[in-house]
Design a protein around this motif. Structure first.
Motif, PDB file in Angstrom:
ATOM      1  N   VAL A  23     -13.789   0.093 -22.613  1.00  0.00           N
ATOM      2  CA  VAL A  23     -12.808  -0.251 -21.593  1.00  0.00           C
ATOM      3  C   VAL A  23     -13.204  -1.596 -21.014  1.00  0.00           C
ATOM      4  O   VAL A  23     -14.356  -1.771 -20.595  1.00  0.00           O
ATOM      5  N   PRO A  24     -12.304  -2.574 -21.031  1.00  0.00           N
ATOM      6  CA  PRO A  24     -12.660  -3.902 -20.496  1.00  0.00           C
ATOM      7  C   PRO A  24     -13.183  -3.793 -19.069  1.00  0.00           C
ATOM      8  O   PRO A  24     -12.752  -2.936 -18.293  1.00  0.00           O
ATOM      9  N   SER A  25     -14.115  -4.672 -18.720  1.00  0.00           N
ATOM     10  CA  SER A  25     -14.717  -4.614 -17.384  1.00  0.00           C
ATOM     11  C   SER A  25     -13.682  -4.840 -16.293  1.00  0.00           C
ATOM     12  O   SER A  25     -13.774  -4.246 -15.209  1.00  0.00           O
ATOM     13  N   TRP A  26     -12.678  -5.692 -16.571  1.00  0.00           N
ATOM     14  CA  TRP A  26     -11.658  -5.919 -15.559  1.00  0.00           C
ATOM     15  C   TRP A  26     -10.819  -4.654 -15.337  1.00  0.00           C
ATOM     16  O   TRP A  26     -10.356  -4.393 -14.235  1.00  0.00           O
ATOM     17  N   GLU A  27     -10.612  -3.874 -16.412  1.00  0.00           N
ATOM     18  CA  GLU A  27      -9.845  -2.642 -16.281  1.00  0.00           C
ATOM     19  C   GLU A  27     -10.646  -1.587 -15.517  1.00  0.00           C
ATOM     20  O   GLU A  27     -10.104  -0.823 -14.709  1.00  0.00           O
ATOM     21  N   GLN A  28     -11.957  -1.558 -15.740  1.00  0.00           N
ATOM     22  CA  GLN A  28     -12.811  -0.665 -14.961  1.00  0.00           C
ATOM     23  C   GLN A  28     -12.747  -1.017 -13.482  1.00  0.00           C
ATOM     24  O   GLN A  28     -12.690  -0.141 -12.619  1.00  0.00           O
ATOM     25  N   ALA A  29     -12.763  -2.337 -13.214  1.00  0.00           N
ATOM     26  CA  ALA A  29     -12.681  -2.783 -11.818  1.00  0.00           C
ATOM     27  C   ALA A  29     -11.326  -2.431 -11.222  1.00  0.00           C
ATOM     28  O   ALA A  29     -11.235  -2.002 -10.066  1.00  0.00           O
ATOM     29  N   ARG A  30     -10.253  -2.589 -11.992  1.00  0.00           N
ATOM     30  CA  ARG A  30      -8.903  -2.336 -11.477  1.00  0.00           C
ATOM     31  C   ARG A  30      -8.738  -0.893 -11.035  1.00  0.00           C
ATOM     32  O   ARG A  30      -8.088  -0.609 -10.024  1.00  0.00           O
ATOM     33  N   THR A  31      -9.335   0.039 -11.767  1.00  0.00           N
ATOM     34  CA  THR A  31      -9.168   1.457 -11.465  1.00  0.00           C
ATOM     35  C   THR A  31     -10.324   2.041 -10.639  1.00  0.00           C
ATOM     36  O   THR A  31     -10.360   3.240 -10.403  1.00  0.00           O
ATOM     37  N   SER A  32     -11.260   1.187 -10.225  1.00  0.00           N
ATOM     38  CA  SER A  32     -12.404   1.653  -9.447  1.00  0.00           C
ATOM     39  C   SER A  32     -11.946   2.296  -8.138  1.00  0.00           C
ATOM     40  O   SER A  32     -11.144   1.721  -7.386  1.00  0.00           O
ATOM     41  N   ALA A  33     -12.472   3.485  -7.838  1.00  0.00           N
ATOM     42  CA  ALA A  33     -12.092   4.181  -6.611  1.00  0.00           C
ATOM     43  C   ALA A  33     -12.489   3.382  -5.368  1.00  0.00           C
ATOM     44  O   ALA A  33     -11.746   3.321  -4.386  1.00  0.00           O
ATOM     45  N   ALA A  34     -13.669   2.758  -5.418  1.00  0.00           N
ATOM     46  CA  ALA A  34     -14.134   1.971  -4.265  1.00  0.00           C
ATOM     47  C   ALA A  34     -13.210   0.786  -4.027  1.00  0.00           C
ATOM     48  O   ALA A  34     -12.886   0.459  -2.878  1.00  0.00           O
ATOM     49  N   ARG A  35     -12.786   0.131  -5.121  1.00  0.00           N
ATOM     50  CA  ARG A  35     -11.902  -1.019  -4.962  1.00  0.00           C
ATOM     51  C   ARG A  35     -10.542  -0.582  -4.432  1.00  0.00           C
ATOM     52  O   ARG A  35      -9.966  -1.238  -3.546  1.00  0.00           O
ATOM     53  N   LEU A  36     -10.020   0.518  -4.946  1.00  0.00           N
ATOM     54  CA  LEU A  36      -8.707   0.987  -4.500  1.00  0.00           C
ATOM     55  C   LEU A  36      -8.741   1.402  -3.028  1.00  0.00           C
ATOM     56  O   LEU A  36      -7.761   1.209  -2.307  1.00  0.00           O
ATOM     57  N   ARG A  37      -9.878   1.962  -2.579  1.00  0.00           N
ATOM     58  CA  ARG A  37     -10.002   2.277  -1.148  1.00  0.00           C
ATOM     59  C   ARG A  37      -9.970   1.009  -0.312  1.00  0.00           C
ATOM     60  O   ARG A  37      -9.375   0.970   0.772  1.00  0.00           O
ATOM     61  N   ALA A  38     -10.635  -0.048  -0.809  1.00  0.00           N
ATOM     62  CA  ALA A  38     -10.634  -1.325  -0.086  1.00  0.00           C
ATOM     63  C   ALA A  38      -9.231  -1.921  -0.033  1.00  0.00           C
ATOM     64  O   ALA A  38      -8.842  -2.522   0.975  1.00  0.00           O
ATOM     65  N   VAL A  39      -8.477  -1.764  -1.119  1.00  0.00           N
ATOM     66  CA  VAL A  39      -7.091  -2.259  -1.148  1.00  0.00           C
ATOM     67  C   VAL A  39      -6.276  -1.556  -0.062  1.00  0.00           C
ATOM     68  O   VAL A  39      -5.556  -2.197   0.717  1.00  0.00           O
ATOM     69  N   GLN A  40      -6.399  -0.230  -0.002  1.00  0.00           N
ATOM     70  CA  GLN A  40      -5.650   0.513   1.006  1.00  0.00           C
ATOM     71  C   GLN A  40      -6.105   0.139   2.419  1.00  0.00           C
ATOM     72  O   GLN A  40      -5.292  -0.020   3.326  1.00  0.00           O
ATOM     73  N   VAL A  73      -2.127  -8.761  -4.344  1.00  0.00           N
ATOM     74  CA  VAL A  73      -2.966  -7.611  -4.006  1.00  0.00           C
ATOM     75  C   VAL A  73      -2.734  -6.586  -5.113  1.00  0.00           C
ATOM     76  O   VAL A  73      -1.600  -6.147  -5.329  1.00  0.00           O
ATOM     77  N   VAL A  74      -3.795  -6.218  -5.822  1.00  0.00           N
ATOM     78  CA  VAL A  74      -3.660  -5.387  -7.021  1.00  0.00           C
ATOM     79  C   VAL A  74      -4.117  -3.958  -6.715  1.00  0.00           C
ATOM     80  O   VAL A  74      -5.281  -3.733  -6.382  1.00  0.00           O
ATOM     81  N   ASP A  75      -3.173  -3.011  -6.829  1.00  0.00           N
ATOM     82  CA  ASP A  75      -3.596  -1.617  -6.707  1.00  0.00           C
ATOM     83  C   ASP A  75      -3.657  -0.991  -8.101  1.00  0.00           C
ATOM     84  O   ASP A  75      -3.738  -1.706  -9.101  1.00  0.00           O
ATOM     85  N   GLY A  76      -3.605   0.325  -8.205  1.00  0.00           N
ATOM     86  CA  GLY A  76      -3.761   0.964  -9.504  1.00  0.00           C
ATOM     87  C   GLY A  76      -2.551   0.882 -10.386  1.00  0.00           C
ATOM     88  O   GLY A  76      -2.634   1.118 -11.601  1.00  0.00           O
ATOM     89  N   GLU A  77      -1.378   0.522  -9.799  1.00  0.00           N
ATOM     90  CA  GLU A  77      -0.139   0.556 -10.572  1.00  0.00           C
ATOM     91  C   GLU A  77       0.599  -0.773 -10.645  1.00  0.00           C
ATOM     92  O   GLU A  77       1.415  -0.976 -11.536  1.00  0.00           O
ATOM     93  N   ARG A  78       0.316  -1.689  -9.753  1.00  0.00           N
ATOM     94  CA  ARG A  78       1.145  -2.892  -9.657  1.00  0.00           C
ATOM     95  C   ARG A  78       0.404  -4.020  -8.974  1.00  0.00           C
ATOM     96  O   ARG A  78      -0.662  -3.828  -8.385  1.00  0.00           O
ATOM     97  N   ASP A  79       1.007  -5.198  -9.059  1.00  0.00           N
ATOM     98  CA  ASP A  79       0.589  -6.346  -8.254  1.00  0.00           C
ATOM     99  C   ASP A  79       1.598  -6.490  -7.124  1.00  0.00           C
ATOM    100  O   ASP A  79       2.816  -6.567  -7.369  1.00  0.00           O
TER     101      ASP A  79
END
Length: 418
Positions: A23-40, A73-79
């Motif tokens: 899995v590409p590292s950018w894709e791992q980052a995109r779906t990271s739970a910690a990152r998605l919490r920061a987005v929210q 701002v990138v979440d799990g589904e969209r920009d």
């Protein structure tokens, strides 16, 4: 520079498939739970357009004479596009895009992603916006919030472009302005949350105090009646005990009435002799000192009158004496002394207990804070000195604390004399 006509209806090239099992590292980052919490937590998703951000993207596009500048701002589904300048009308109104974009490739980076020509590498050429928007050049600077990449500050062009050093520095500086705005928002949100928590704790404490104070009235009345019966019985040898009981009940009743007041109510100021105030507090706490095999020593006090709330100040001195009793070894002497300094009178409670470190002294008056030793002893909830400070200040005074680890503690309240 403008975008070419909309080609979204045309078939899109397929993104390059990753190596099987990876899995590409950018894709791992995109779906990271910690990152998605920061987005929210950033509060930016689906937020309204704001002049502060819009001016940054507009200035960037004009300075660089590029097709568009935007903040994603990138979440799990969209920009989601917090701000944009130069987008086609439909995208500008939608303010979001599904599917893979160049912004995804910034999510695992600390430095800017710089692409001079999207056709130069198959990986870039396969990104759908190369066809739908005609993107040929791209720069994306990661934007962080809560230590996570939540999106990027981007510039795109519709022709290949060799980004110069000056252009890249301009983009980085403007991106830094956007990042500072995010940091300010995060700090403001944290401050609001801390204030809300503090208000909640204060309200909870006041409710508990009100319930406790209300429920204390009944047993206090029982103690008072019992002491009066003993006093009337005429028995010898108990006069001092019954006198102390009645005195303590009177002071406790006054303090209970004070607790039941609204927190916004002003103190009930009245003239009180400092000697009386200190003697009553010492008398109230003497049984506790006896229990711990300690001595309370009331040193001679200046002749002075204070304009204070008697119940609140007895509570203050009782709290300070109680702290000294808790943190002093058996056999210790707790001293209550006083000195006049012009129009100010100092009352000091001194012990030779465990003392405090400089760090502990600096935080001693923070509501809810406790030293490690206090936590180990399970001594209360860390409100005592905070209450002392608030009550002293309500009576137009000040409080200061001096302490050395292993050498004891001295707390002084300074109050104006009448």
């Amino acid at each position: 520079m403008e975008f070419p006509k909309d080609r979204s209806a045309e078939p899109l090239p397929q993104p390059l498939a990753p190596v099987a099992g990876t899995v590409p590292s950018w894709e791992q980052a995109r779906t990271s739970a910690a990152r998605l919490r920061a987005v929210q937590a950033s509060g930016l998703l689906d937020s309204v357009q704001e002049p502060g951000f819009d001016s940054l993207t507009a200035v960037t596009a004009r300075l660089l004479r590029c097709a568009a500048s935007f903040i994603s701002v990138v979440d799990g589904e969209r920009d989601f596009y917090k701000s944009q300048h130069g987008f086609p009308e439909a995208l500008g109104q939608a303010r979001q895009m599904q599917g893979q974009t160049f912004c995804h490739f910034t999510l695992d980076r600390d430095e800017a992603l710089v692409i001079n020509d999207t056709h130069a590498q198959p990986e870039w050429k396969a990104v759908p916006t190369v066809q739908t928007l005609g993107v040929r050049a791209y720069v994306g600077v990661p934007l962080k919030s809560g230590g996570q990449n939540i999106g990027s500050f981007c510039v795109i062009d519709t022709v290949p472009r060799e980004w110069t050093t000056n252009e890249l520095e301009t983009i980085r500086q403007l991106a830094a302005s956007a990042a500072r705005e995010l940091d300010l928002r995060a700090a403001l949100a944290a401050a609001r949350q801390a204030a809300a928590t503090a208000r909640g704790q204060a309200l909870s404490r006041e409710r508990v105090l009100a319930v406790v104070a209300h429920d204390l009235r009944a047993p206090l009345q029982v103690i008072q009646l019992s002491a009066k019966l003993l006093q009337r019985s005429g028995g010898t040898g108990h006069e001092a005990v019954t006198h102390r009981m009645l005195s303590a009940v009177g002071m406790m009743t006054t303090m209970v009435d004070s607790l039941l007041k609204s927190t916004d109510a002003a103190p009930h100021l009245q003239p009180v002799a400092v000697a009386t105030l200190a003697a009553d507090a010492v008398d109230m706490m003497t049984p506790m000192a006896d229990k711990f095999s300690m001595k309370l020593l009331l040193e001679p006090l200046p002749e002075a009158t204070l304009q204070v709330d008697y119940g609140q100040l007895v509570r203050v001195l009782g709290n300070l004496i109680g702290n000294s009793l808790k943190y002093s070894p058996a056999g210790s002497t707790i001293r209550v002394s006083g000195a006049r300094r012009g129009a100010t009178l100092d009352i000091t409670v001194t012990d030779n207990g465990v003392g405090m470190t400089d760090e502990e002294v600096a935080r001693a008056f923070e509501p809810g804070w406790q030293s490690e030793s206090a936590k180990a002893r399970n001594d209360g909830v860390g409100l005592g000195l905070g209450i002392v400070q608030s009550l002293v200040e309500a009576n137009h005074g000040q409080v200061r604390l001096e302490s050395r680890s292993g050498m004891g503690t001295s707390v002084t309240i300074s109050l104006p004399c009448t």
